[in-house]
Design an enzyme around this catalytic site. Structure first.
Site, PDB file in Angstrom:
ATOM      1  N   PRO A  45       0.770  -1.253   0.000  1.00  0.00           N
ATOM      2  CA  PRO A  45       0.000   0.000   0.000  1.00  0.00           C
ATOM      3  C   PRO A  45       0.797   1.297   0.000  1.00  0.00           C
ATOM      4  O   PRO A  45       0.200   2.369   0.019  1.00  0.00           O
ATOM      5  CB  PRO A  45      -0.798  -0.095   1.307  1.00  0.00           C
ATOM      6  CG  PRO A  45       0.064  -0.906   2.203  1.00  0.00           C
ATOM      7  CD  PRO A  45       0.814  -1.872   1.345  1.00  0.00           C
ATOM      8  N   CYS A  46       2.128   1.232  -0.048  1.00  0.00           N
ATOM      9  CA  CYS A  46       2.860   2.487   0.176  1.00  0.00           C
ATOM     10  C   CYS A  46       2.669   3.519  -0.936  1.00  0.00           C
ATOM     11  O   CYS A  46       2.910   4.697  -0.725  1.00  0.00           O
ATOM     12  CB  CYS A  46       4.334   2.240   0.457  1.00  0.00           C
ATOM     13  SG  CYS A  46       5.187   1.355  -0.842  1.00  0.00           S
ATOM     14  N   LYS A  47       2.197   3.078  -2.115  1.00  0.00           N
ATOM     15  CA  LYS A  47       2.024   4.060  -3.193  1.00  0.00           C
ATOM     16  C   LYS A  47       0.565   4.464  -3.391  1.00  0.00           C
ATOM     17  O   LYS A  47       0.234   5.292  -4.228  1.00  0.00           O
ATOM     18  CB  LYS A  47       2.538   3.498  -4.527  1.00  0.00           C
ATOM     19  CG  LYS A  47       4.016   3.212  -4.549  1.00  0.00           C
ATOM     20  CD  LYS A  47       4.801   4.481  -4.877  1.00  0.00           C
ATOM     21  CE  LYS A  47       6.269   4.201  -5.065  1.00  0.00           C
ATOM     22  NZ  LYS A  47       7.098   4.530  -3.944  1.00  0.00           N
TER      23      LYS A  47
END
Lengths: 234, 197
Positions: A165-167
């Site tokens: 999910p970091c982007k």
């Protein structure tokens, strides 16, 4: 809980509730599951797909990947005998499970998924990719969007593949900014899932998009948070 | 599991005498229950993903994103090769916070108990209260895992363990996060039943 959260857990649950309402209308199979200790929950869907004997030969369409089939149709042999020659099994039915959870660390939704044969034996990531259209494969391999890793499901504790999910914030921000500009309500979950889902074999019928702005009037009426247990009343 | 070995020991075998005897299996890998570990690269990816998640909580990912790829590599290599200075040259940046704050934005922690289906508890928790007071380990447990803490006059039912020791519940969480985190920058806390000896 925190006011500066852009997309908090309550908001997440609200959008999931709206999403599931539409899913129920069109029979798309999404449902909400609450964790055993009732402190949180997630959205999930199971679908069955046929895997052809060979991995390649798309023939320009994604016809070899069929979703939501009744079981009898799933067991019919493929039409092309040439493809069958290459492997011992004519067709295999694969069970895909997709779970949408909330990540409090990144304050965005996260897509967890796994696939297994009907006997329960799990598919490796590379086998799952065989069911994905070429254009998405390139994006996943080289794109700045997300990477897939295997992780422990935070509620069930079992191994799942995860779209990292970091982007998510990066690609969702323009979508949300634009919807504010044109003054149109957007269901975050619908928009997000329509972008990340296809990369892992999950497609959303177009009617979800239409439902999002039809519900504009309803959002305020329902209030800002919907408790998961109200989903059972639907 | 991709859990640190110290955590596994605290959670599953803390009453065992060292050395810890374990049984290694070479057949019947439980695919549905455990993550595979095919290569060192996978471990590195998992480690870095934990470090990134911890920084998302501490600094909204600002510190980890400002670092170059070679810094990330140095963090991993320092851990892999047991090089304290090499590791901390980078890790110290992940332990800093702006002068005007009293700590991190949120504390990266996971609480493990063998008695629950859920693998761990992880929630948003600030190290500093609105009045500026530092939250303690006891405050954290009361908020996210109240069953773990005995009532005031009751008997102590559980041990709250990090790295094999039981820190005092009055210890500030910010301090624990800076000094007792695992290399992945998380506080991995085990709640185990009080031994009856």
């Amino acid at each position: 809980m925190e006011e500066d959260e852009f997309f908090g857990e309550e908001t997440f649950q609200h959008y999931c509730a709206e999403f599931i309402k539409h899913s129920q209308k069109i029979g798309d199979g999404w449902e909400w599951r609450t964790s055993k200790d009732c402190s949180d929950g997630y959205m999930c869907k199971t679908q069955f797909q046929i895997k052809n004997g060979t991995a390649v030969s798309h023939r320009g369409t994604s016809a070899h990947v069929q979703t939501c089939l009744p079981m009898e149709e799933a067991l019919e042999p493929p039409l092309d005998d040439f493809e069958v020659m290459q492997t011992t099994t004519a067709t295999e039915v694969i069970k895909y499970e997709y779970h949408v959870l909330y990540s409090c660390s990144y304050q965005v939704p996260v897509l967890y998924f796994r696939a297994s044969f009907l006997d329960g034996s799990p598919l490796a990531l590379k086998d799952i990719w065989e069911g994905v259209h070429e254009c998405y494969k390139t994006r996943l391999l080289h794109g700045p969007w997300d990477t897939i890793t295997q992780q422990e499901h935070p509620i069930l504790g079992q191994p799942f593949f995860v779209l990292h999910p970091c982007k998510t914030n990066e690609f969702m921000t323009p979508v949300l900014k634009n919807s504010q500009k044109i003054n149109r309500n957007v269901n975050y979950i619908t928009s997000w899932l329509s972008m990340v889902g296809p990369a892992v074999g999950l497609n959303l019928p177009l009617s979800y998009a239409r439902a999002a702005f039809q519900d504009e009037g309803n959002v305020d009426r329902q209030g800002s948070s919907i408790e998961p247990k109200s989903l059972e009343e639907l | 599991m991709h859990y640190p070995i110290g955590l596994l020991f605290d959670l599953l075998a803390s009453s065992s005498a060292l050395p810890w005897n374990i049984t290694v299996h070479f057949k019947s890998f439980p695919e549905k229950d455990l993550l595979h570990c095919p290569s060192k690269d996978v471990i590195e990816a998992h480690f870095m993903s934990c470090v990134k998640e911890a920084d998302a909580l501490k600094h909204k990912s600002q510190v980890i994103n400002e670092m170059q790829k070679k810094d990330h590599k140095q963090l991993w290599m320092g851990l892999q090769n047991d090089r304290f200075d090499q590791f901390w040259a980078i890790n110290r940046k992940l332990m800093e916070y702006p002068a005007e704050e009293n700590g991190f934005r949120y504390i990266p922690f996971r609480i493990y108990q063998t008695t629950t289906e859920r693998p761990f508890i992880q929630k948003l928790f600030r190290p500093v209260a609105t009045d500026g007071q530092l939250h303690t380990l006891g405050d954290l447990l009361k908020e996210v895992c109240p069953s773990a803490v005995a009532p005031e006059d009751g008997e102590k039912k559980n041990q709250v363990m990090i790295h094999g020791i039981e820190p005092m519940l009055e210890t500030p969480l910010q301090w624990l996060s800076e000094h007792l985190s695992y290399p992945d920058n998380f506080l991995h806390i085990s709640i185990i039943p009080q031994p009856t000896d």
